[in-house]
Design an enzyme around this catalytic site. Structure first.
Site, short mmCIF file in Angstrom:
data_model
loop_
_atom_site.label_atom_id
_atom_site.label_comp_id
_atom_site.label_asym_id
_atom_site.label_seq_id
_atom_site.Cartn_x
_atom_site.Cartn_y
_atom_site.Cartn_z
CD GLU A 200 1.42 -1.80 4.40
OE1 GLU A 200 2.12 -1.49 5.51
OE2 GLU A 200 1.40 -0.89 3.31
N GLY B 291 0.69 4.68 6.05
CA GLY B 291 -0.60 4.57 5.26
C GLY B 291 -1.43 3.89 6.10
CG ASP C 250 6.27 4.92 6.48
OD1 ASP C 250 5.60 5.68 5.78
OD2 ASP C 250 5.52 4.29 7.17
CB THR D 217 6.60 3.89 -3.24
OG1 THR D 217 7.03 4.90 -2.66
CG2 THR D 217 7.64 3.38 -3.95
CB SER E 251 -0.96 -0.15 1.20
OG SER E 251 -1.62 -1.17 1.40
CG ASP F 101 4.19 -2.76 1.45
OD1 ASP F 101 3.29 -3.08 2.23
OD2 ASP F 101 3.97 -1.56 0.84
O1 DER Z 1 1.74 2.67 5.04
C1 DER Z 1 2.59 1.61 4.76
O2 DER Z 1 3.06 1.04 5.31
C2 DER Z 1 3.09 2.28 3.24
O3 DER Z 1 3.77 1.22 2.83
C3 DER Z 1 3.71 3.48 3.65
O4 DER Z 1 4.79 3.43 4.42
C4 DER Z 1 4.83 3.81 2.14
O5 DER Z 1 3.93 4.78 1.68
P1 DER Z 1 4.61 5.52 0.59
O6 DER Z 1 5.14 4.73 -0.54
O7 DER Z 1 3.59 6.38 0.17
O8 DER Z 1 5.97 6.25 1.09
#
Ligand code: DER
Length: 252
Positions: A111, A105, A92, A33, A30, A89
């Site tokens: 995840e 997110g 942050d 990226t 999610s 995935d």
């Molecule tokens: O919520 C999450 O773990 C997402 O993977 C997030 O950490 C990464 O979000 P971004 O790709 O918008 O920086």
């Protein structure tokens, strides 16, 4: 635009290196990226991607998979013992040992379920996420997914563990009240002093609120009412039989 370009390049390199055309079960994370990961996969021949099922990690991830015209997979339908071939995935923050902070997110629970169901978990993140110690670049705190009734006591326990500031994540404009996750739970963001990958000589884990990644991760999950947390730690996928929380590779 530099950041978006770095996400796109990292995503296409990760897909090129880790998505083999023989794969059939792909986990999709999610965030913003992973959108570039799906774009990169969508540029592969339909003859390849039509043989694959894509496993989401939340509502946004599911929408991404459907918008790309990919087949949705349901991880609860996987035969016992079968793993996903690969999961892509975001993160942050990423430390040199590839420990991650995830949950920016608010999708960390699903995840972690999907990442650990994959033989290979591949992290794609832009260069801002690179860090020497978790908690130094990502300052919003470690996302912790909590059952609503337990929030006040979890906040108290986090303080006792040395959190430098823990608060419930507010909802977004247009949605009154606290952030509600895809699982109907709350997110508490708990800031801690920078997390270590090993303890200094003679120091005990958690002393004066200074924790190792593994030490804090194991304490957080024990707090009653905590459903999951955003520290992805431990051994990486290739070192352990079952799936691991840490990625086997990170692309920036
Ligand atoms: O919520 C999450 O773990 C997402 O993977 C997030 O950490 C990464 O979000 P971004 O790709 O918008 O920086």
């Amino acid at each position: 635009a530099r950041i978006e370009e770095s996400k796109r390049l990292a995503a296409s390199q990760a897909v090129q290196d880790h998505l083999l055309p023989t794969y059939t079960h792909i986990g999709i994370g999610s965030g913003s990226t992973v959108v570039y990961v799906v774009d990169a996969i969508a540029s592969l021949p339909r003859s390849v991607t039509s043989q694959m099922a894509f496993y989401p990690t939340g509502d946004q991830s599911r929408d991404l998979i459907k918008a790309a015209g990919f087949r949705l997979g349901y991880i609860e339908d996987l035969p016992r013992g079968q793993m996903l071939d690969v999961c892509f995935d975001g993160a942050d923050e990423v430390d040199p040992a590839l420990n991650l902070i995830k949950g920016g997110g608010a999708c960390l629970l699903q995840e972690k379920i999907v990442a650990t169901a994959a033989r290979k978990f591949v992290c794609v993140a832009d260069f801002r996420k690179i860090s020497k110690n978790l908690g130094t670049e990502w300052k919003q705190g470690i996302p912790v997914e909590v059952f609503p009734m337990a929030v006040p006591r979890v906040l108290d326990e986090l303080k006792r563990l040395g959190s430098t500031g823990a608060k419930i994540r507010p909802g977004t404009p247009g949605k009154a009240g606290a952030c509600v996750t895809d699982n109907g739970l709350r997110i508490v963001d708990a800031a801690f002093k920078p997390l270590l990958t090993q303890l200094p000589e003679g120091k005990k884990d958690g002393e004066e609120g200074v924790w190792t990644v593994d030490g804090l991760a194991r304490r957080l999950i024990e707090i009653p009412g905590v459903a999951e947390h955003g520290l992805f730690y431990g051994k990486s996928g290739l070192e352990v039989e079952s799936g691991a929380q840490k990625p086997v590779a990170a692309y920036f």
